[in-house]
Motif scaffolding. Structure first.
Motif, PDB file in Angstrom:
ATOM      1  N   ASN A   1       0.844  -1.190   0.000  1.00  0.00           N
ATOM      2  CA  ASN A   1       0.000   0.000   0.000  1.00  0.00           C
ATOM      3  C   ASN A   1       0.884   1.245   0.000  1.00  0.00           C
ATOM      4  OD1 ASN A   1      -2.301   1.639   0.162  1.00  0.00           O
ATOM      5  ND2 ASN A   1      -2.215   1.678   2.395  1.00  0.00           N
ATOM      6  N   ILE A   2       0.819   2.022  -1.064  1.00  0.00           N
ATOM      7  CA  ILE A   2       1.613   3.247  -1.170  1.00  0.00           C
ATOM      8  C   ILE A   2       0.728   4.450  -0.846  1.00  0.00           C
ATOM      9  CG2 ILE A   2       2.792   4.803  -2.768  1.00  0.00           C
ATOM     10  CD1 ILE A   2       4.509   2.462  -1.947  1.00  0.00           C
ATOM     11  N   GLU A   3       1.193   5.306   0.069  1.00  0.00           N
ATOM     12  CA  GLU A   3       0.485   6.532   0.411  1.00  0.00           C
ATOM     13  C   GLU A   3       1.503   7.672   0.444  1.00  0.00           C
ATOM     14  OE1 GLU A   3      -1.644   6.036   4.032  1.00  0.00           O
ATOM     15  OE2 GLU A   3      -3.065   4.574   3.204  1.00  0.00           O
ATOM     16  N   ARG A   4       1.478   8.509  -0.571  1.00  0.00           N
ATOM     17  CA  ARG A   4       2.368   9.669  -0.663  1.00  0.00           C
ATOM     18  C   ARG A   4       1.497  10.905  -0.949  1.00  0.00           C
ATOM     19  NH1 ARG A   4       5.602   6.138  -4.584  1.00  0.00           N
ATOM     20  NH2 ARG A   4       7.094   4.999  -3.269  1.00  0.00           N
ATOM     21  N   PRO A   5       0.948  11.514   0.082  1.00  0.00           N
ATOM     22  CA  PRO A   5       0.021  12.646  -0.128  1.00  0.00           C
ATOM     23  C   PRO A   5       0.660  13.829  -0.847  1.00  0.00           C
ATOM     24  CG  PRO A   5      -0.105  11.805   2.125  1.00  0.00           C
ATOM     25  CD  PRO A   5       1.069  11.149   1.496  1.00  0.00           C
ATOM     26  N   GLN A   6       1.977  13.986  -0.710  1.00  0.00           N
ATOM     27  CA  GLN A   6       2.676  15.095  -1.348  1.00  0.00           C
ATOM     28  C   GLN A   6       3.414  14.665  -2.617  1.00  0.00           C
ATOM     29  OE1 GLN A   6       1.976  17.999   0.044  1.00  0.00           O
ATOM     30  NE2 GLN A   6       0.906  16.880   1.679  1.00  0.00           N
TER      31      GLN A   6
ATOM     32  N   GLY B   1      -1.692  -4.514 -17.789  1.00  0.00           N
ATOM     33  CA  GLY B   1      -1.427  -3.935 -19.099  1.00  0.00           C
ATOM     34  C   GLY B   1      -1.674  -2.441 -19.140  1.00  0.00           C
ATOM     35  N   SER B   2      -1.650  -1.795 -17.977  1.00  0.00           N
ATOM     36  CA  SER B   2      -1.843  -0.350 -17.896  1.00  0.00           C
ATOM     37  C   SER B   2      -0.538   0.330 -17.496  1.00  0.00           C
ATOM     38  CB  SER B   2      -2.929  -0.003 -16.866  1.00  0.00           C
ATOM     39  OG  SER B   2      -4.172  -0.573 -17.206  1.00  0.00           O
ATOM     40  N   TYR B   3      -0.528   1.650 -17.584  1.00  0.00           N
ATOM     41  CA  TYR B   3       0.596   2.436 -17.077  1.00  0.00           C
ATOM     42  C   TYR B   3       0.042   3.659 -16.378  1.00  0.00           C
ATOM     43  CZ  TYR B   3       0.348   6.657 -19.892  1.00  0.00           C
ATOM     44  OH  TYR B   3      -0.054   7.865 -20.406  1.00  0.00           O
ATOM     45  N   ILE B   4       0.855   4.270 -15.528  1.00  0.00           N
ATOM     46  CA  ILE B   4       0.546   5.579 -14.975  1.00  0.00           C
ATOM     47  C   ILE B   4       1.856   6.347 -14.856  1.00  0.00           C
ATOM     48  CG2 ILE B   4       0.673   4.796 -12.570  1.00  0.00           C
ATOM     49  CD1 ILE B   4      -1.559   6.891 -11.962  1.00  0.00           C
ATOM     50  N   LEU B   5       1.837   7.606 -15.245  1.00  0.00           N
ATOM     51  CA  LEU B   5       3.000   8.474 -15.146  1.00  0.00           C
ATOM     52  C   LEU B   5       2.660   9.616 -14.187  1.00  0.00           C
ATOM     53  CD1 LEU B   5       5.821   9.367 -15.954  1.00  0.00           C
ATOM     54  CD2 LEU B   5       4.862  10.412 -18.013  1.00  0.00           C
ATOM     55  N   TYR B   6       3.239   9.529 -12.978  1.00  0.00           N
ATOM     56  CA  TYR B   6       3.020  10.541 -11.951  1.00  0.00           C
ATOM     57  C   TYR B   6       4.025  11.682 -12.101  1.00  0.00           C
ATOM     58  CZ  TYR B   6       0.016   7.542  -8.956  1.00  0.00           C
ATOM     59  OH  TYR B   6      -0.999   6.786  -8.431  1.00  0.00           O
ATOM     60  N   THR B   7       3.557  12.910 -11.975  1.00  0.00           N
ATOM     61  CA  THR B   7       4.466  14.040 -11.849  1.00  0.00           C
ATOM     62  C   THR B   7       4.937  14.133 -10.394  1.00  0.00           C
ATOM     63  OG1 THR B   7       2.528  15.478 -11.571  1.00  0.00           O
ATOM     64  CG2 THR B   7       3.502  15.332 -13.770  1.00  0.00           C
ATOM     65  N   SER B   8       5.933  14.968 -10.142  1.00  0.00           N
ATOM     66  CA  SER B   8       6.663  14.899  -8.872  1.00  0.00           C
ATOM     67  C   SER B   8       5.827  15.197  -7.633  1.00  0.00           C
ATOM     68  CB  SER B   8       7.861  15.849  -8.925  1.00  0.00           C
ATOM     69  OG  SER B   8       7.438  17.176  -9.165  1.00  0.00           O
ATOM     70  N   GLU B   9       4.866  16.115  -7.727  1.00  0.00           N
ATOM     71  CA  GLU B   9       4.129  16.528  -6.538  1.00  0.00           C
ATOM     72  C   GLU B   9       2.696  16.004  -6.505  1.00  0.00           C
ATOM     73  OE1 GLU B   9       4.434  20.751  -6.336  1.00  0.00           O
ATOM     74  OE2 GLU B   9       6.603  20.756  -6.064  1.00  0.00           O
ATOM     75  N   TYR B  10       2.348  15.144  -7.455  1.00  0.00           N
ATOM     76  CA  TYR B  10       0.977  14.644  -7.493  1.00  0.00           C
ATOM     77  C   TYR B  10       0.807  13.549  -6.429  1.00  0.00           C
ATOM     78  CZ  TYR B  10      -3.582  13.457  -9.405  1.00  0.00           C
ATOM     79  OH  TYR B  10      -4.933  13.254  -9.562  1.00  0.00           O
TER      80      TYR B  10
END
Length: 263
Positions: free
Chosen positions: A17-22, A50-59
């Motif tokens: 479980n990943i939780e990174r609010p900032q 078969g999916s991807y997600i690209l998070y920006t640094s502060e999302y």
């Protein structure tokens, strides 16, 4: 580009479980290989394999294993794109901060695997090589987003990954005496079926790849005038120097001696 960390085919348990609010403080690319649950702007989204997600640094990042499907498996990359790379991502209109189903991510995963190998190696140009592969990864991701069609005819559970591993070994172990029957047996395939799948996957035969890897290695060895041609042949996996000379000329248009004189 600044590459921070890479992971290939990581397995996570039911309690993952990943939780990174900032956010993570850097960008994060995930290639999602099993179903997982993401929380995006308060909405729970069930991402498919078969999916991807690209998070920006502060999302904000919230994702976890889907207990209905057991363990969670992904490839991941923490990195910091420079201004040009961010501009390229924007130009390609690559969706950010939400999971996108591509269908088959095998080709992208193979690139990630190669990047991992380079990133954690002692190779002299590993940083430049990883950067080059990153740009290829963006290109391939853009192509797949445009068509939303598989980049490979194989799924992760089929033969694609094992064929890629065999090909990597061919280009790393140029002096090894390869046996096609043994390769086929490793995949529990007949010789003809193995050769067909290999050619269909890479657009060239396994025999040609073996020759190409040896000739490429030979061109590097021939740059050292202190290594006799007979020794070069041996180091490249040839039992006969005369056969090496003939095959080298067929592939390059020059004999080893002629090639050595040119350089």
């Amino acid at each position: 580009m600044r590459m921070d960390e890479l992971g290939y085919h990581h397995r996570h348990g039911l309690d993952f479980n990943i939780e990174r609010p900032q956010g993570a403080g850097d960008w994060l690319l995930l290639l999602i290989k099993t179903p997982a649950i993401f929380q995006i702007e308060g909405e729970e989204i069930h991402a498919t394999a078969g999916s991807y997600i690209l998070y920006t640094s502060e999302y904000p990042q919230f994702y976890r294993t889907d207990p209905k499907h057991g363990e969670y498996i992904d490839d991941w990359m923490h990195f910091g794109p420079d201004e040009q790379e961010q501009a390229l991502i924007k130009h390609y209109e690559i969706p950010l901060n939400k999971p996108v189903c591509l269908g088959d991510i095998t080709g992208l995963s193979m690139l990630m695997r190669t990047m991992c190998h380079e990133f954690y190696s002692a190779h002299t140009h590993r940083v430049d090589t990883v950067n080059a592969y990153f740009h290829i990864l963006l290109n391939k991701l853009h192509e797949q987003l445009e068509s939303l069609a598989p980049v490979s005819v194989f799924s992760e559970s089929n033969y694609g990954e094992r064929l890629m591993w065999i090909r990597e070994c061919i280009f790393r172990r140029q002096g090894y005496t390869w046996n096609i029957d043994d390769m086929a047996a490793d995949l529990s395939l007949s010789r003809s079926r193995f050769q067909h799948l290999y050619s269909e996957t890479f657009g060239t035969s396994v025999t040609q790849d073996i020759i190409t890897s040896r000739i490429q290695f030979a061109t590097e060895l021939l740059k050292n005038p202190e290594i006799p041609i007979e020794k070069v042949a041996e180091m490249c996996g040839y039992a006969s120097a005369s056969y090496f000379i003939r095959q080298f000329k067929e592939q390059t248009g020059s004999t080893p001696s002629q090639f050595r004189k040119k350089i």
